[in-house]
Scaffold this motif. Sequence first.
Motif, PDB file in Angstrom:
ATOM      1  N   TRP A  24       5.257   2.019   3.630  1.00  0.00           N
ATOM      2  CA  TRP A  24       4.327   1.168   2.885  1.00  0.00           C
ATOM      3  C   TRP A  24       5.037   0.494   1.712  1.00  0.00           C
ATOM      4  O   TRP A  24       5.656   1.163   0.878  1.00  0.00           O
ATOM      5  CB  TRP A  24       3.143   1.986   2.372  1.00  0.00           C
ATOM      6  CG  TRP A  24       2.095   1.115   1.768  1.00  0.00           C
ATOM      7  CD1 TRP A  24       1.886   0.860   0.452  1.00  0.00           C
ATOM      8  CD2 TRP A  24       1.139   0.324   2.477  1.00  0.00           C
ATOM      9  NE1 TRP A  24       0.858  -0.030   0.283  1.00  0.00           N
ATOM     10  CE2 TRP A  24       0.385  -0.383   1.510  1.00  0.00           C
ATOM     11  CE3 TRP A  24       0.863   0.138   3.826  1.00  0.00           C
ATOM     12  CZ2 TRP A  24      -0.644  -1.249   1.872  1.00  0.00           C
ATOM     13  CZ3 TRP A  24      -0.155  -0.728   4.169  1.00  0.00           C
ATOM     14  CH2 TRP A  24      -0.905  -1.407   3.209  1.00  0.00           C
ATOM     15  N   GLN A  80      -4.869  -2.181   2.369  1.00  0.00           N
ATOM     16  CA  GLN A  80      -5.236  -0.873   1.837  1.00  0.00           C
ATOM     17  C   GLN A  80      -6.755  -0.748   1.929  1.00  0.00           C
ATOM     18  O   GLN A  80      -7.482  -1.659   1.531  1.00  0.00           O
ATOM     19  CB  GLN A  80      -4.796  -0.722   0.389  1.00  0.00           C
ATOM     20  CG  GLN A  80      -3.290  -0.713   0.203  1.00  0.00           C
ATOM     21  CD  GLN A  80      -2.905  -0.315  -1.200  1.00  0.00           C
ATOM     22  OE1 GLN A  80      -2.827   0.865  -1.518  1.00  0.00           O
ATOM     23  NE2 GLN A  80      -2.673  -1.302  -2.051  1.00  0.00           N
ATOM     24  N   HIS A 116       5.354   7.254   8.343  1.00  0.00           N
ATOM     25  CA  HIS A 116       5.731   7.894   7.087  1.00  0.00           C
ATOM     26  C   HIS A 116       5.350   6.988   5.921  1.00  0.00           C
ATOM     27  O   HIS A 116       5.406   5.754   6.016  1.00  0.00           O
ATOM     28  CB  HIS A 116       7.238   8.173   7.074  1.00  0.00           C
ATOM     29  CG  HIS A 116       7.671   9.061   5.945  1.00  0.00           C
ATOM     30  ND1 HIS A 116       8.047   8.564   4.711  1.00  0.00           N
ATOM     31  CD2 HIS A 116       7.768  10.410   5.873  1.00  0.00           C
ATOM     32  CE1 HIS A 116       8.368   9.576   3.918  1.00  0.00           C
ATOM     33  NE2 HIS A 116       8.212  10.703   4.588  1.00  0.00           N
ATOM     34  N   LYS A 117       4.995   7.601   4.807  1.00  0.00           N
ATOM     35  CA  LYS A 117       4.527   6.827   3.649  1.00  0.00           C
ATOM     36  C   LYS A 117       5.598   5.898   3.086  1.00  0.00           C
ATOM     37  O   LYS A 117       5.279   4.911   2.399  1.00  0.00           O
ATOM     38  CB  LYS A 117       4.037   7.771   2.551  1.00  0.00           C
ATOM     39  CG  LYS A 117       5.102   8.714   2.017  1.00  0.00           C
ATOM     40  CD  LYS A 117       4.514   9.657   0.977  1.00  0.00           C
ATOM     41  CE  LYS A 117       5.572  10.636   0.453  1.00  0.00           C
ATOM     42  NZ  LYS A 117       4.969  11.574  -0.544  1.00  0.00           N
ATOM     43  N   SER A 118       6.872   6.146   3.409  1.00  0.00           N
ATOM     44  CA  SER A 118       7.943   5.288   2.897  1.00  0.00           C
ATOM     45  C   SER A 118       7.890   3.886   3.481  1.00  0.00           C
ATOM     46  O   SER A 118       8.506   2.959   2.940  1.00  0.00           O
ATOM     47  CB  SER A 118       9.303   5.916   3.191  1.00  0.00           C
ATOM     48  OG  SER A 118       9.510   6.041   4.596  1.00  0.00           O
ATOM     49  N   ARG A 132      -3.377   1.165   5.297  1.00  0.00           N
ATOM     50  CA  ARG A 132      -3.268   2.402   4.517  1.00  0.00           C
ATOM     51  C   ARG A 132      -4.684   2.937   4.329  1.00  0.00           C
ATOM     52  O   ARG A 132      -5.461   2.421   3.534  1.00  0.00           O
ATOM     53  CB  ARG A 132      -2.604   2.157   3.180  1.00  0.00           C
ATOM     54  CG  ARG A 132      -2.339   3.464   2.437  1.00  0.00           C
ATOM     55  CD  ARG A 132      -1.132   3.379   1.549  1.00  0.00           C
ATOM     56  NE  ARG A 132      -0.708   4.709   1.123  1.00  0.00           N
ATOM     57  CZ  ARG A 132       0.334   4.927   0.347  1.00  0.00           C
ATOM     58  NH1 ARG A 132       1.070   3.919  -0.075  1.00  0.00           N
ATOM     59  NH2 ARG A 132       0.664   6.143  -0.015  1.00  0.00           N
ATOM     60  N   GLU A 171       0.292   6.873  13.261  1.00  0.00           N
ATOM     61  CA  GLU A 171       0.567   7.098  11.845  1.00  0.00           C
ATOM     62  C   GLU A 171       2.072   7.023  11.578  1.00  0.00           C
ATOM     63  O   GLU A 171       2.883   7.369  12.426  1.00  0.00           O
ATOM     64  CB  GLU A 171       0.008   8.451  11.408  1.00  0.00           C
ATOM     65  CG  GLU A 171      -1.515   8.501  11.456  1.00  0.00           C
ATOM     66  CD  GLU A 171      -2.062   9.828  10.980  1.00  0.00           C
ATOM     67  OE1 GLU A 171      -1.248  10.742  10.714  1.00  0.00           O
ATOM     68  OE2 GLU A 171      -3.298   9.946  10.857  1.00  0.00           O
ATOM     69  N   GLU A 217      -1.554   8.335   4.884  1.00  0.00           N
ATOM     70  CA  GLU A 217      -0.368   7.765   5.503  1.00  0.00           C
ATOM     71  C   GLU A 217      -0.640   6.365   6.052  1.00  0.00           C
ATOM     72  O   GLU A 217      -1.749   6.060   6.491  1.00  0.00           O
ATOM     73  CB  GLU A 217       0.103   8.677   6.650  1.00  0.00           C
ATOM     74  CG  GLU A 217       0.357  10.121   6.239  1.00  0.00           C
ATOM     75  CD  GLU A 217       1.423  10.233   5.167  1.00  0.00           C
ATOM     76  OE1 GLU A 217       2.370   9.420   5.188  1.00  0.00           O
ATOM     77  OE2 GLU A 217       1.305  11.124   4.305  1.00  0.00           O
ATOM     78  N   PRO A 218       0.375   5.504   6.049  1.00  0.00           N
ATOM     79  CA  PRO A 218       0.211   4.185   6.687  1.00  0.00           C
ATOM     80  C   PRO A 218      -0.040   4.346   8.192  1.00  0.00           C
ATOM     81  O   PRO A 218       0.504   5.252   8.822  1.00  0.00           O
ATOM     82  CB  PRO A 218       1.559   3.499   6.433  1.00  0.00           C
ATOM     83  CG  PRO A 218       2.173   4.242   5.297  1.00  0.00           C
ATOM     84  CD  PRO A 218       1.698   5.651   5.421  1.00  0.00           C
TER      85      PRO A 218
END
Length: 251
Positions: free
Chosen positions: A212, A49, A208-210, A158, A206, A162-163
Amino acid sequence: MMKRFCALVICLLLTGCSLWPWSADEETTTAIPTIGVISALSERITLAQVNSVGWEKSSYQFPLEDWQIDATASSEAERLLRKRGYDVRPVRYDRKAFSANALGGPVARGGLLDRKRPALAPVIRSAVQPNDLDLYLVLVEASVPLGALDPHGVALLRLGGEPTAVALYHAFLIDGHTGETVEDIHAEPLGNGWYQLARVDGPYAEMHKSVWPKPITAWTASQRQDFQAKIEDLLHPSLRKTLDQLDLDRR
């Protein structure tokens, strides 16, 4: 008289054949260069991060385990080289001999303050079979500056939102006979024109945030599978762009 005439005709025909510019004896063929592909992109997966100025807030590393990242990179590079007319030969090599640890660290883009490029000729001589091909395409782990962070290899970052999946590598084209570096290049970001700023100075995509994990140490199997698929998808266009910039059609 007829015999003399026939003999004269035969002599003229033989002379003409010997002077014919497309005589089979004078045909020359250009040898197709042999080439082997060596891939050592990363030894582990790094999750980090990063805040807005590039400082690392938290990070964790996972082993690659049975991921076939190098096999994916090698097979794609071999396919592209065959399309360009090269005689691609299978090679066996000790992957650890080309790891970042063995080469003195990941390869940086280049500059006055960066470390020298690794000497790959002795490594090829000792850790590759066969070691006498015309050329070798060597893909090794690379690093890029990102503020205060220096990510390298295969990583999921991150960057505030977004990851971002990254696959950072450097490509070397080595002359198999002299050991000299014919050309080398840092893998570039994809789809960035002169008017666009890349988030990472290397291949990235990039996600989706899911993907991470929360917490960072609790990565599920499905999250890892999604990340691996993204890295593999990223390598296909990246290798094509990298080989285009190496100008492999010039032989």
